[in-house]
Design a protein around this motif. Structure first.
Motif, PDB file in Angstrom:
ATOM      1  N   UNK A 268      -9.056  -8.541 -12.651  1.00 25.69           N
ATOM      2  CA  UNK A 268      -7.493  -7.288 -12.236  1.00 25.69           C
ATOM      3  C   UNK A 268      -6.506  -7.706 -12.425  1.00 25.69           C
ATOM      4  N   UNK A 269      -6.571  -9.497 -12.759  1.00 28.96           N
ATOM      5  CA  UNK A 269      -5.328 -10.278 -12.473  1.00 28.96           C
ATOM      6  C   UNK A 269      -5.194  -9.781 -14.846  1.00 28.96           C
ATOM      7  N   UNK A 270      -6.193 -10.085 -15.518  1.00 33.27           N
ATOM      8  CA  UNK A 270      -6.303 -10.120 -16.805  1.00 33.27           C
ATOM      9  C   UNK A 270      -6.132  -8.139 -17.022  1.00 33.27           C
ATOM     10  N   UNK A 271      -6.336  -7.289 -16.122  1.00 28.96           N
ATOM     11  CA  UNK A 271      -6.282  -6.000 -16.550  1.00 28.96           C
ATOM     12  C   UNK A 271      -5.038  -5.244 -16.501  1.00 28.96           C
TER      13      UNK A 271
ATOM     14  N   UNK B 292      -6.560  -4.728  -1.613  1.00 28.43           N
ATOM     15  CA  UNK B 292      -7.208  -4.460  -0.978  1.00 28.43           C
ATOM     16  C   UNK B 292      -8.635  -5.851  -0.791  1.00 28.43           C
ATOM     17  N   UNK B 293      -8.461  -6.668  -2.148  1.00 24.20           N
ATOM     18  CA  UNK B 293      -9.426  -7.468  -2.463  1.00 24.20           C
ATOM     19  C   UNK B 293      -8.996  -8.694  -1.999  1.00 24.20           C
ATOM     20  N   UNK B 294      -7.736  -8.984  -1.588  1.00 26.30           N
ATOM     21  CA  UNK B 294      -7.449  -9.971  -1.090  1.00 26.30           C
ATOM     22  C   UNK B 294      -7.035 -10.218   0.835  1.00 26.30           C
ATOM     23  N   UNK B 295      -6.395  -8.943   0.665  1.00 25.58           N
ATOM     24  CA  UNK B 295      -5.781  -8.578   2.143  1.00 25.58           C
ATOM     25  C   UNK B 295      -7.040  -9.251   3.497  1.00 25.58           C
TER      26      UNK B 295
ATOM     27  N   UNK C 227       0.687  -1.490  -0.226  1.00 24.90           N
ATOM     28  CA  UNK C 227       0.232   0.369  -0.041  1.00 24.90           C
ATOM     29  C   UNK C 227       1.092   0.920  -0.222  1.00 24.90           C
ATOM     30  N   UNK C 228       1.830   1.021   0.180  1.00 21.21           N
ATOM     31  CA  UNK C 228       3.281   2.201   1.019  1.00 21.21           C
ATOM     32  C   UNK C 228       4.048   2.816  -0.382  1.00 21.21           C
ATOM     33  N   UNK C 229       3.777   1.749  -0.660  1.00 15.61           N
ATOM     34  CA  UNK C 229       4.737   1.570  -2.740  1.00 15.61           C
ATOM     35  C   UNK C 229       4.466   2.246  -3.487  1.00 15.61           C
ATOM     36  N   UNK C 230       2.961   1.150  -3.810  1.00 18.03           N
ATOM     37  CA  UNK C 230       1.963   2.079  -4.866  1.00 18.03           C
ATOM     38  C   UNK C 230       1.333   3.152  -4.490  1.00 18.03           C
ATOM     39  N   UNK C 231       0.775   3.347  -3.804  1.00 17.78           N
ATOM     40  CA  UNK C 231       0.052   5.029  -3.168  1.00 17.78           C
ATOM     41  C   UNK C 231       1.309   5.666  -3.405  1.00 17.78           C
ATOM     42  N   UNK C 232       2.883   5.715  -3.060  1.00 24.99           N
ATOM     43  CA  UNK C 232       3.399   6.498  -3.369  1.00 24.99           C
ATOM     44  C   UNK C 232       3.884   7.319  -4.633  1.00 24.99           C
TER      45      UNK C 232
ATOM     46  N   UNK D  96      -2.377   1.443  -9.213  1.00 26.53           N
ATOM     47  CA  UNK D  96      -3.956   1.198  -8.938  1.00 26.53           C
ATOM     48  C   UNK D  96      -4.548  -0.320  -8.816  1.00 26.53           C
ATOM     49  N   UNK D  97      -3.646  -0.636 -10.028  1.00 29.56           N
ATOM     50  CA  UNK D  97      -4.263  -1.737 -10.113  1.00 29.56           C
ATOM     51  C   UNK D  97      -3.940  -2.762  -8.380  1.00 29.56           C
ATOM     52  N   UNK D  98      -2.412  -2.914  -8.818  1.00 30.62           N
ATOM     53  CA  UNK D  98      -1.929  -3.494  -7.175  1.00 30.62           C
ATOM     54  C   UNK D  98      -2.471  -3.097  -6.304  1.00 30.62           C
ATOM     55  N   UNK D  99      -2.604  -1.948  -5.534  1.00 31.06           N
ATOM     56  CA  UNK D  99      -3.504  -1.664  -4.560  1.00 31.06           C
ATOM     57  C   UNK D  99      -4.722  -1.567  -4.354  1.00 31.06           C
TER      58      UNK D  99
END
Length: 316
Positions: A105-108, A73-76, A37-42, A66-69
């Motif tokens: 999101x994997x396809x995205x 958030x969907x799984x964790x 969250x911190x890495x991708x948010x930054x 954004x996709x990674x975030x």
């Protein structure tokens, strides 16, 4: 307890035989969760605020972050719910929606990596027309197409999950829902749900990876034709970050797909480890790779942190 077994919620196992250690296992999971969250948010904040990064390459990188975030958030939350609170039940709707977002999101992400390859292809093969080809309008169209392809293509198999009866075991061998695991619990003909994902993976993830490979063959051919060694190195350096992210993503996706389809004799622990690597490792590594390998990101991070550091000091 449940009069109609088909309406009973699914049960998430977490880590079987390691229930006593769930609280300890949660520590590295939570650390990875926060880092993602911190890495991708930054990265998102940096690209939004830094005018020098308002280019197609970094717009696609923002989409990737954004996709990674979102996938994290969907799984964790369900993973941490099992590890921290021993909360194992998940409703059918909640499970199906979680599987829908994970696979969509994997396809995205695959489509986004393909778009980033297209960006590098144009930048190196046709640099004089780069700005006229990849305009902001074109980037938006590509982004919309990528998301539509991901979320629409997964819908048929997820919609069928809602129509199935579930009279077998309701236990899922993870702390989150995957379509491949849920469909095995259905008391119905799941032929479509077995065949469609294979075709979809071939037409999206596998085909995307082949196109990316072909584009880099053409890029390499162009770079080798550059007379100056310094210019060749500079051109290749702009691709290193993307190539690294491509390898991490496709190796994990193909590895998980291969194990799920053909790994009947593979120990269950291997299935579990690959599943967690699949949705945690790429989101963790992508911002790290771009921060280490991309000079513009490094300079942007320095400016971002310097701005907050000096901006927070009181005026004298």
């Amino acid at each position: 307890m449940w009069s109609n077994i088909s309406s009973a919620p699914f049960l998430l196992t977490g880590f079987p035989a390691l229930e006593e250690a769930h609280h300890w296992i949660s520590i590295p999971f939570f650390a990875v969760y926060v880092c993602i969250l911190l890495g991708n948010g930054t990265l998102l904040c940096l690209i939004k605020d830094d005018q020098s990064l308002h280019e197609p390459m970094y717009y696609f990188l923002a989409m990737l972050a954004g996709t990674d975030i979102v996938v994290t958030l969907t799984t964790m939350p369900t993973v941490m719910g099992v590890l921290w609170l021993n909360h194992r039940e998940i409703s059918h709707v909640g499970c199906f929606l979680q599987a829908y977002f994970i696979h969509s999101l994997s396809v995205v992400e695959s489509g986004n990596l393909l778009a980033m390859a297209y960006d590098r292809f144009i930048a190196i093969r046709n640099p004089l027309r780069y700005a006229s080809i990849l305009t902001n309008t074109q980037v938006i169209k590509l982004g919309v197409g990528i998301f539509l392809r991901g979320f629409v293509s997964i819908m048929p198999v997820i919609m069928r999950l809602f129509s199935f009866s579930y009279c077998h075991s309701h236990v899922l061998s993870h702390a989150f829902c995957l379509h491949q695991e849920v469909m095995k619990l259905a008391c119905a003909d799941i032929t479509f749900n077995r065949i469609y994902p294979v075709i979809l993976v071939f037409l999206t993830v596998f085909l995307d990876s082949l196109i990316i490979l072909f584009s880099y063959m053409l890029i390499l051919k162009t770079v080798m034709g550059i007379a100056s060694g310094e210019e060749r190195a500079k051109a290749l350096n702009t691709c290193i970050s993307h190539v690294s992210c491509v390898l991490i993503f496709y190796v994990t996706v193909i590895g998980l797909s291969f194990i799920q389809r053909f790994g009947r004799n593979v120990p269950e622990v291997v299935h579990m480890v690959m599943s967690y690597v699949y949705f945690l490792f790429p989101p963790l590594m992508n911002p790290i790779i771009y921060s280490i390998k991309t000079k513009q990101i490094q300079c942007g991070l320095v400016r971002l942190f310097s701005k907050h550091r000096f901006g927070s000091k009181p005026h004298i």
